[in-house]
Design an enzyme around this catalytic site. Structure first.
Site, short mmCIF file in Angstrom:
data_model
loop_
_atom_site.label_atom_id
_atom_site.label_comp_id
_atom_site.label_asym_id
_atom_site.label_seq_id
_atom_site.Cartn_x
_atom_site.Cartn_y
_atom_site.Cartn_z
N ASP A 1 2.98 2.09 5.15
CA ASP A 1 3.16 3.37 4.94
C ASP A 1 4.54 4.03 5.60
OD1 ASP A 1 0.66 3.78 3.78
OD2 ASP A 1 -0.36 4.51 5.38
N GLU B 1 -9.05 2.85 -0.29
CA GLU B 1 -10.13 1.70 -0.63
C GLU B 1 -11.59 2.07 -0.18
OE1 GLU B 1 -6.72 -1.63 0.73
OE2 GLU B 1 -8.09 -1.02 2.18
N LYS C 1 -10.93 0.67 -5.85
CA LYS C 1 -10.10 -0.49 -5.12
C LYS C 1 -11.15 -1.07 -3.80
CE LYS C 1 -5.87 0.07 -4.14
NZ LYS C 1 -4.53 0.21 -3.27
N THR D 1 -7.09 -6.49 -3.70
CA THR D 1 -5.84 -6.79 -3.03
C THR D 1 -5.85 -8.38 -2.71
OG1 THR D 1 -6.93 -6.11 -0.82
CG2 THR D 1 -5.92 -4.31 -2.46
N GLU E 1 -3.95 -6.37 -7.02
CA GLU E 1 -2.74 -6.06 -6.17
C GLU E 1 -2.46 -7.07 -5.31
OE1 GLU E 1 -3.30 -2.29 -4.64
OE2 GLU E 1 -3.90 -1.42 -6.16
N LEU F 1 1.08 -7.40 0.35
CA LEU F 1 2.40 -7.11 1.10
C LEU F 1 3.40 -7.35 -0.01
CD1 LEU F 1 1.56 -8.97 4.37
CD2 LEU F 1 1.60 -6.55 4.00
#
Length: 516
Positions: free
Chosen positions: A110, A188, A297, A344, A382, A385
């Site tokens: 973020d 999430e 997610k 993820t 996804e 990082l």
């Protein structure tokens, strides 16, 4: 799962296209500013042009609650997002929109801060149960506690209905193809068990999020009905940065193995699943009839995955052990809404993780993807990082088609789509971009960009009503562990072999060495 191969042959489609996995790229967090302006249209156009040249299928973008309803309840302002979507549409790119009901800021990656609407925060200041609270009594304002899901506190929270009304032309044009509904911190489906903003540091086990009157009342009621009115919420599970053996709950033969611990973990995780279920049902009502997919997610909590108690997963609400599958019940819940399971950490390898974290990202990805496929749920993913190296890309390619390309038609296992995190100047740097282009081409099974999703088996029907609610015993039946599908050891579509790949790999290695 996919349309039978013979139908494609009859229509004259290229069978190799059935191996095609579409690639999306997340736009920067602040592409629409906190003040609700599309502040750099010219710069965004240049970036979109490069993405288009790279062959990507579309973009993903956060639609922040704190921006669009920031002026007051039901005072929606969509102008900046409409302009952004118009620009994306001009480049022929599709859109995955995230209904982001969480705060931006305080999580990994973020770089901007977009809080929840001020009027929501004001309600939280006068009602301690609106937000999750940690053991020190500090409230976490990044997401509403699921304990207030059914409380009439926010004058009818309806931004998703407003989104449909104001973006109807993009739905009709087929530009918006899926809506991912935020269901927790960082968007999430999980509890806010490991907030960096409150001092959590990897690989801490996190904290159960149960300091909430609604939780206390609900748990005591459930315990009484189970014949154990004496049972209380756990007090021996440690704090954010503990290790499992520091606690009475997670240590070997600890509370988590007792009848009381099993009952609590089942209750805690089931509440989370039904939270996601309720959110998807409301989204289904809002978008019913639109030709799109809903998605939710699930977080890739890979630390302590290779430890007996899976502590970090448990505090986040994923009751997953060697003897119990914590993800397949989530996938089963998604079947009710015909929704996508988005997962993820697809780029991560076990050897890249510190040994003291007992991480197992590769096995975790295999488990979750397999659980989705076993429940006949569409699975997307996804990276966790930003990565620009061939090692990461090859790991993603392996997970996208675990048994490789099938030259005769659709592979038995194939992801519905992949979204790269995220668009940046680093990604668009020449060497990185050249390797990314090769990665996109490999995800497309070396086929040219295809704008017609039905040609690669991703046909989307108008959204129908959700099916009847799944009883808890049927959900819990999915917790019986089964072996994941077999994945190949390496992808058959490697991006290695070019000078740009070598340069990117070397750059990533140097970066890692300096970080140490």
């Amino acid at each position: 799962m996919d349309t039978p191969n013979f139908e494609y042959q009859k229509l004259g489609f290229n069978k190799m296209l059935l191996n095609y996995v579409p690639v999306y790229v997340m736009l920067p967090l602040g592409v629409v500013s906190r003040r609700n302006s599309f502040k750099d249209e010219e710069g965004t156009r240049k970036q979109l042009q490069k993405l288009k040249e790279a062959g990507v299928d579309g973009i993903m973008v956060d639609v922040w609650w704190g921006i669009i309803e920031g002026q007051g309840p039901k005072q929606y302002d969509w102008r900046a997002y409409r302009r952004l979507f118009q620009v994306v549409q001009e480049y022929g790119l599709k859109i995955q929109a995230i209904m982001s009901f969480h705060q931006c800021g305080g999580n990994v990656g973020d770089v901007v801060t977009i809080p929840l609407p001020e009027w929501v925060l004001n309600i939280g200041r006068s009602n301690n149960d609106v937000f999750y609270t940690n053991l020190d009594g500090t409230r976490n304002v990044e997401y509403l506690s699921l304990g207030v899901d059914n409380e009439p506190l926010f004058e009818g929270r309806t931004p998703i209905q407003s989104f449909r009304e104001n973006m109807s032309d993009f739905f009709e044009a087929g530009t918006i193809v899926d809506i991912e509904v935020g269901a927790g911190p960082a968007g999430e489906l999980r509890y806010s068990s490991y907030p960096e903003s409150q001092g959590w540091v990897f690989p801490g086990i996190g904290e159960f999020q149960v300091i909430h009157m609604e939780f206390f009342t609900d748990f005591k009621k459930a315990a009484k009905e189970a014949g154990h009115p004496e049972w209380e919420l756990p007090t021996d599970a440690g704090t954010y940065n503990d290790r499992p053996e520091d606690t009475g709950f997670f240590r070997r033969n600890g509370t988590y193995k007792s009848d009381k611990g099993v009952f609590f973990l089942t209750w805690y995780s089931t509440k989370l699943i039904y939270h996601g279920d309720q959110i998807l049902e409301e989204a289904n009502k809002a978008f019913r009839g639109c030709t799109l997919k809903l998605a939710i997610k699930v977080s890739g909590i890979h630390w302590w995955y290779n430890y007996h108690c899976h502590a970090a997963e448990l505090t986040a609400g994923y009751y997953n052990l060697y003897s119990r599958d914590g993800y397949r019940p989530i996938a089963r819940m998604l079947t009710r809404h015909n929704a996508i399971l988005n997962f993820t950490c697809l780029e991560m390898r076990d050897t890249e993780q510190p040994s003291e974290a007992y991480s197992g990202p590769e096995a975790l990805v295999r488990q979750v993807l397999s659980d989705g496929w076993k429940e006949n749920v569409k699975v997307a993913g996804e990276n966790a990082l930003p990565r620009y190296d061939s090692t990461a890309y090859n790991q993603i390619l392996l997970n996208a088609r675990p048994n490789g390309v099938n030259s005769n038609g659709a592979p038995a296992l194939k992801m519905f789509g992949f979204t790269y995190l995220r668009l940046s100047s680093d990604l668009l740097e020449d060497n990185n971009l050249n390797l990314f282009k090769k990665f996109v081409k490999r995800m497309h099974a070396n086929q040219n960009y295809c704008p017609e999703i039905e040609k690669y088996g991703n046909s989307i029907e108008p959204l129908g009503p959700s099916k009847p609610k799944i009883p808890v015993d049927v959900l819990l039946d999915a917790t019986r562990p089964t072996a994941p599908f077999q994945f190949d050891k390496k992808t058959d579509m490697s991006v290695d072999g070019s000078l740009s790949a070598f340069g990117a790999k070397l750059k990533n290695l140097i970066s890692c060495l300096f970080k140490k």
